[in-house]
Enzyme design. Structure first.
Site, PDB file in Angstrom:
ATOM      1  N   GLY A 235      12.686  31.690  16.156  1.00 21.93           N
ATOM      2  CA  GLY A 235      12.270  30.550  16.966  1.00 21.93           C
ATOM      3  C   GLY A 235      13.010  29.291  16.564  1.00 21.93           C
ATOM      4  O   GLY A 235      14.154  29.340  16.110  1.00 21.93           O
ATOM      5  N   SER A 236      12.339  28.160  16.688  1.00 18.99           N
ATOM      6  CA  SER A 236      12.998  26.864  16.479  1.00 18.99           C
ATOM      7  C   SER A 236      13.016  26.482  15.000  1.00 18.99           C
ATOM      8  O   SER A 236      12.167  26.903  14.213  1.00 18.99           O
ATOM      9  CB  SER A 236      12.276  25.773  17.268  1.00 18.99           C
ATOM     10  OG  SER A 236      11.038  25.458  16.661  1.00 18.99           O
ATOM     11  N   VAL A 239       9.699  24.641  13.781  1.00 17.83           N
ATOM     12  CA  VAL A 239       8.598  25.510  13.347  1.00 17.83           C
ATOM     13  C   VAL A 239       8.964  26.211  12.045  1.00 17.83           C
ATOM     14  O   VAL A 239       8.115  26.387  11.157  1.00 17.83           O
ATOM     15  CB  VAL A 239       8.253  26.528  14.447  1.00 17.83           C
ATOM     16  CG1 VAL A 239       7.185  27.510  13.957  1.00 17.83           C
ATOM     17  CG2 VAL A 239       7.765  25.810  15.700  1.00 17.83           C
ATOM     18  N   GLU A 257      15.419  33.629  11.998  1.00 15.94           N
ATOM     19  CA  GLU A 257      16.520  33.637  12.974  1.00 15.94           C
ATOM     20  C   GLU A 257      16.225  32.486  13.909  1.00 15.94           C
ATOM     21  O   GLU A 257      15.268  32.543  14.686  1.00 15.94           O
ATOM     22  CB  GLU A 257      16.604  34.977  13.712  1.00 15.94           C
ATOM     23  CG  GLU A 257      17.962  35.205  14.370  1.00 15.94           C
ATOM     24  CD  GLU A 257      17.989  34.834  15.832  1.00 15.94           C
ATOM     25  OE1 GLU A 257      18.303  33.650  16.119  1.00 15.94           O
ATOM     26  OE2 GLU A 257      17.721  35.692  16.662  1.00 15.94           O
ATOM     27  N   CYS A 291      19.089  32.158  22.045  1.00 21.21           N
ATOM     28  CA  CYS A 291      19.644  31.443  20.892  1.00 21.21           C
ATOM     29  C   CYS A 291      21.155  31.610  20.782  1.00 21.21           C
ATOM     30  O   CYS A 291      21.828  30.790  20.165  1.00 21.21           O
ATOM     31  CB  CYS A 291      18.976  31.910  19.609  1.00 21.21           C
ATOM     32  SG  CYS A 291      19.096  33.681  19.308  1.00 21.21           S
TER      33      CYS A 291
END
Length: 460
Positions: A235-236, A239, A257, A291
């Protein structure tokens, strides 16, 4: 709960169940914004139950025969190819993430192949033996499972990325508690049902869903549990930093990742039309919500006009919208608003719009091409997660590499040239986990990853 839309429960100890307080939340379609499902909102008790069930299951699963693990994953791959599971997964993907026909095929391809590849990874669970530093001594090493892994996977490729989050840990003998995205609980939870039907024992894979507002405290509680040994998140970076801070309190390792701002370097001798087609597909697949999406194109000035013309031609052939459109809506209106903010900021600072309408309709944004972007603009530095690309012309290869490396992201990149020497020499100077030569940025070989912190090998 009487409702005209599906309800997705928590999958704990081999069974679907509601939240302990019966709480739930609504799931909305990104394009229509209609309610397409309800999902159980896990409580603190539910999360504790999931971890404790996984901890009990670990005691036997870590000693399970390798052939048993392999066969379960091979069976799951076969099941996912049947009409029954294709229908269930397709409906969930269309309703929860407004998946286009291509993204549905993409999800199934990565998922069925990923399950088989991970089944084959069982052959890597080997130890070794070597002479000790002490005379006459012999050292033997073994690969051992860690325990309960806490995994969090995103909504954008929900089948494949969920499988990636739990498959390697389970193959290695761990058990998993996985938290779904708030946006795609049904698409992700059905994979636990799939593995259960394939023969995975109760408790080895447990899946929970939460309200967005509850996600931080639920994650903190799970990470703090003594049975949880590692955190795996896709994710981001925002976070990821929060998760890393929680994990640091308990000295627990993380595998992340994260996002990308993939550069593509196009040299003078490149096949311009092929490069343009690869850039287009990697920039616009899933409306840029991957991504590995191409976001920055660094091209030699001599061929920049030809590449720009080719990109405008290919971008013009793809439109975003609802069902039947080649490109989907963005997953929320807030995401669309954020991209428009990046674009407006760039245009006010001197960037030029080569293609696109500089507008949005709800969460729908059409493809955009932007030029004259400087490296201090937000659109250069922040992942957009939208259907767009930046084109930046340079005069030398050294300058191209400098601009390719002007980013905090280092996930994917590509180089286009017909010269083998230039290809490897240029690729070797780009700071990226993966550099594809004469190919798209949305591609990595199964079993390898060039990602945030750690790698797929770190999951076990």
């Amino acid at each position: 709960m009487a409702s005209s839309v599906p309800f997705t429960g928590l999958f704990i100890d081999g069974q679907l169940r509601p939240a302990s307080d019966k709480g739930f939340y609504e799931v909305h379609n990104p394009y229509t914004r209609q309610v397409v499902g309800h999902a159980a909102a896990a409580t603190q008790k539910d999360c504790r139950d999931a971890v404790e069930v996984a901890a009990r299951a670990f005691k036997t699963w870590e000693n399970s025969p390798y052939s048993t693990r392999r066969d379960i994953f091979l069976k799951a791959s076969e099941l996912l190819s049947t009409d029954k599971w294709k229908k269930r997964a397709t409906e969930a993907l269309q309703e929860e993430v407004s998946a286009t026909d291509f993204m549905i095929i993409f999800n199934f391809f990565l998922s069925t192949n990923g399950l088989r590849v991970d089944a084959g990874a069982i052959d890597q669970l080997k130890g070794e033996s070597f002479a000790s530093i002490l005379p006459g001594g012999q050292v033997s090493t073994q690969r051992r499972a860690m325990g309960v892994i806490y995994a969090i996977s995103p909504w954008n490729v929900p089948l494949a990325l969920t499988i990636r989050a739990f498959a390697v840990p389970i193959i290695c003998g761990n058990t998993v508690v996985l938290k779904t995205s708030e946006s795609s609980p049904r698409s992700q939870t059905l994979l636990a049902e799939l593995l259960h039907e394939a023969g995975l024992p109760n408790g080895v894979l447990n899946i929970i869903s939460t309200r967005r507002v509850d996600s931080p405290p639920r994650s903190a509680e799970i990470i703090a549990h003594p049975a949880v040994r590692k955190i795996n998140f896709t994710g981001s970076s925002v976070v990821a930093k929060l998760l890393a801070a929680e994990a640091a309190k308990w000295l627990k390792p993380c595998v992340f990742e994260l996002g990308g701002k993939a550069p593509v370097v196009v040299l003078e001798d490149a096949d311009i039309d092929r490069a343009a087609r690869a850039i287009t597909s990697s920039a616009l697949m899933n409306s840029g919500q991957i991504c590995m999406s191409t976001e920055r194109v660094i091209v030699m000035r001599k061929v920049a006009p030809a590449l720009t013309d080719a990109l405008k031609k290919h971008f013009s052939s793809l439109k975003a919208g609802g069902p039947g459109s080649p490109l989907s809506a963005l997953f929320t209106e807030a995401s669309a608003q954020r991209f428009m903010g990046l674009l407006d900021d760039a245009l006010k600072s001197g960037a030029k719009l080569l293609h696109g309408d500089n507008a949005r309709e709800g969460s729908v944004i059409q493809p955009h091409i932007v030029t004259d972007v400087t490296s201090d603009m937000r659109i250069w530095n922040e992942e957009s997660f939208a259907p767009n690309v930046i084109v930046h012309a340079v005069d030398t290869v050294d300058e191209a590499i400098e601009y390719a490396n002007k980013s905090d992201y280092s996930l994917m990149a590509a180089v286009w040239t017909k010269d083998v020497y230039n290809a490897y020499e240029t690729a070797g100077r780009i700071h990226s986990g993966t550099v594809n030569i004469n190919g798209p940025t949305i591609h990595t070989e199964m079993g390898f990853a060039g990602s945030g912190v750690g790698s797929l090998r770190g999951l076990g």
